[in-house]
Design a protein around this motif. Structure first.
Motif, short mmCIF file in Angstrom:
data_model
loop_
_atom_site.label_atom_id
_atom_site.label_comp_id
_atom_site.label_asym_id
_atom_site.label_seq_id
_atom_site.Cartn_x
_atom_site.Cartn_y
_atom_site.Cartn_z
N PHE A 153 0.83 -1.20 0.00
CA PHE A 153 0.00 0.00 0.00
C PHE A 153 0.87 1.26 0.00
O PHE A 153 0.61 2.21 -0.74
CB PHE A 153 -0.94 -0.03 1.21
CG PHE A 153 -2.01 1.02 1.18
CD1 PHE A 153 -2.99 1.02 0.20
CD2 PHE A 153 -2.04 2.02 2.14
CE1 PHE A 153 -3.98 2.00 0.17
CE2 PHE A 153 -3.03 3.00 2.12
CZ PHE A 153 -4.00 2.99 1.13
N ILE A 154 1.92 1.27 0.80
CA ILE A 154 2.81 2.44 0.86
C ILE A 154 3.54 2.62 -0.46
O ILE A 154 3.68 3.76 -0.94
CB ILE A 154 3.80 2.31 2.04
CG1 ILE A 154 3.05 2.49 3.35
CG2 ILE A 154 4.94 3.32 1.93
CD1 ILE A 154 3.84 2.14 4.59
N VAL A 155 3.98 1.55 -1.08
CA VAL A 155 4.63 1.65 -2.39
C VAL A 155 3.67 2.28 -3.40
O VAL A 155 4.06 3.15 -4.19
CB VAL A 155 5.13 0.26 -2.87
CG1 VAL A 155 5.48 0.27 -4.35
CG2 VAL A 155 6.32 -0.19 -2.04
N HIS A 156 2.41 1.88 -3.35
CA HIS A 156 1.41 2.48 -4.24
C HIS A 156 1.29 3.97 -3.98
O HIS A 156 1.32 4.79 -4.91
CB HIS A 156 0.05 1.80 -4.06
CG HIS A 156 -1.07 2.62 -4.60
ND1 HIS A 156 -1.36 2.69 -5.94
CD2 HIS A 156 -1.94 3.44 -3.99
CE1 HIS A 156 -2.37 3.53 -6.12
NE2 HIS A 156 -2.73 3.99 -4.94
N LEU A 157 1.14 4.36 -2.72
CA LEU A 157 0.96 5.77 -2.38
C LEU A 157 2.18 6.60 -2.79
O LEU A 157 2.03 7.70 -3.34
CB LEU A 157 0.70 5.94 -0.88
CG LEU A 157 -0.62 5.38 -0.36
CD1 LEU A 157 -0.68 5.51 1.16
CD2 LEU A 157 -1.81 6.06 -1.01
N GLY B 131 4.38 5.86 -5.10
CA GLY B 131 4.44 5.89 -6.57
C GLY B 131 3.51 6.94 -7.13
O GLY B 131 3.87 7.69 -8.04
N ARG B 132 2.32 7.02 -6.60
CA ARG B 132 1.36 8.02 -7.07
C ARG B 132 1.86 9.43 -6.75
O ARG B 132 1.78 10.33 -7.57
CB ARG B 132 0.00 7.80 -6.43
CG ARG B 132 -1.00 8.85 -6.90
CD ARG B 132 -2.37 8.62 -6.40
NE ARG B 132 -2.92 7.44 -7.03
CZ ARG B 132 -4.03 6.84 -6.62
NH1 ARG B 132 -4.68 7.29 -5.58
NH2 ARG B 132 -4.49 5.79 -7.25
N THR B 133 2.39 9.62 -5.56
CA THR B 133 2.88 10.94 -5.15
C THR B 133 4.07 11.38 -6.00
O THR B 133 4.12 12.50 -6.48
CB THR B 133 3.27 10.93 -3.66
OG1 THR B 133 2.12 10.56 -2.90
CG2 THR B 133 3.77 12.29 -3.21
N LEU B 134 5.01 10.48 -6.20
CA LEU B 134 6.22 10.84 -6.95
C LEU B 134 5.95 11.06 -8.43
O LEU B 134 6.68 11.79 -9.09
CB LEU B 134 7.29 9.76 -6.76
CG LEU B 134 7.83 9.65 -5.34
CD1 LEU B 134 8.80 8.48 -5.25
CD2 LEU B 134 8.49 10.93 -4.91
N MET B 135 4.90 10.45 -8.95
CA MET B 135 4.59 10.60 -10.37
C MET B 135 3.63 11.75 -10.64
O MET B 135 3.38 12.09 -11.78
CB MET B 135 4.01 9.29 -10.93
CG MET B 135 4.96 8.12 -10.84
SD MET B 135 6.61 8.44 -11.49
CE MET B 135 6.25 8.59 -13.22
N ASN B 136 3.11 12.38 -9.61
CA ASN B 136 2.17 13.48 -9.78
C ASN B 136 2.95 14.76 -10.08
O ASN B 136 3.67 15.26 -9.22
CB ASN B 136 1.33 13.67 -8.51
CG ASN B 136 0.26 14.72 -8.67
OD1 ASN B 136 0.36 15.61 -9.50
ND2 ASN B 136 -0.78 14.61 -7.87
N PRO B 137 2.80 15.32 -11.29
CA PRO B 137 3.59 16.51 -11.64
C PRO B 137 3.23 17.74 -10.81
O PRO B 137 4.01 18.67 -10.73
CB PRO B 137 3.24 16.73 -13.12
CG PRO B 137 1.95 16.02 -13.34
CD PRO B 137 1.93 14.88 -12.35
N LEU B 138 2.05 17.74 -10.18
CA LEU B 138 1.70 18.88 -9.33
C LEU B 138 2.41 18.83 -7.99
O LEU B 138 2.57 19.85 -7.33
CB LEU B 138 0.19 18.91 -9.11
CG LEU B 138 -0.67 19.07 -10.36
CD1 LEU B 138 -2.14 18.95 -10.02
CD2 LEU B 138 -0.38 20.39 -11.05
N ILE B 139 2.82 17.64 -7.58
CA ILE B 139 3.48 17.46 -6.28
C ILE B 139 5.00 17.37 -6.46
O ILE B 139 5.76 17.93 -5.70
CB ILE B 139 2.96 16.20 -5.57
CG1 ILE B 139 1.47 16.36 -5.27
CG2 ILE B 139 3.74 15.93 -4.31
CD1 ILE B 139 0.81 15.10 -4.77
#
Length: 137
Positions: free
Chosen positions: A119-123, A125-133
């Motif tokens: 679950f943490i890997v998913h979160l 991954g989503r955070t690091l790939m979000n260009p707004l973040i």
């Protein structure tokens, strides 16, 4: 003295079975999973298929903010105290989606390190790939 070993926990097997606080649903193409403004009381796991995440502005303009695929989680804002869904999720093809009630996912996160890691890997991954973040230097 016999030492009993705990059976190894498999997150994918856990997510593939109906159980306490978990249900699995078959969704047809263009079916709404939840709508912006609905209660945020569960986390969802896209076992198979694809879905889009959209938001509608106060001016009524709709924007697609993400496309989800197999093995993606969504709706995890409820774990951070979010009371209402901030987006609408709609399938874009036939999909199989697991719904995990908030209490059920909190329990498995606390009890099963293998699930927590997934679950943490998913979160992350989503955070690091979000260009707004994430902005590259």
């Amino acid at each position: 003295m016999v030492i009993k070993r705990k059976a190894s926990f498999n997150p994918k097997s856990f997510l593939a079975k109906v159980g306490e606080g978990r249900s699995i649903g078959d969704y047809r193409k263009d079916q709404i999973v939840f709508s912006q403004g609905d209660p945020a009381d569960a986390v969802f796991y896209l076992q198979n298929g694809k879905a889009k995440v959209t938001v509608v502005s106060e001016q009524g303009k709709e924007a697609v903010v993400a496309i989800l695929g197999t093995n993606d989680f969504f709706g995890e804002g409820c774990l951070a105290g979010q009371k209402q869904q901030i987006a609408t999720v709609t399938t874009i093809m036939e999909s199989v989606i697991v719904q995990l009630e908030k209490a059920a996912i909190v329990r498995v996160i606390h009890q099963e390190p293998a699930f927590s890691e997934m679950f943490i890997v998913h979160l992350l991954g989503r955070t690091l790939m979000n260009p707004l973040i994430f902005k590259r230097a």
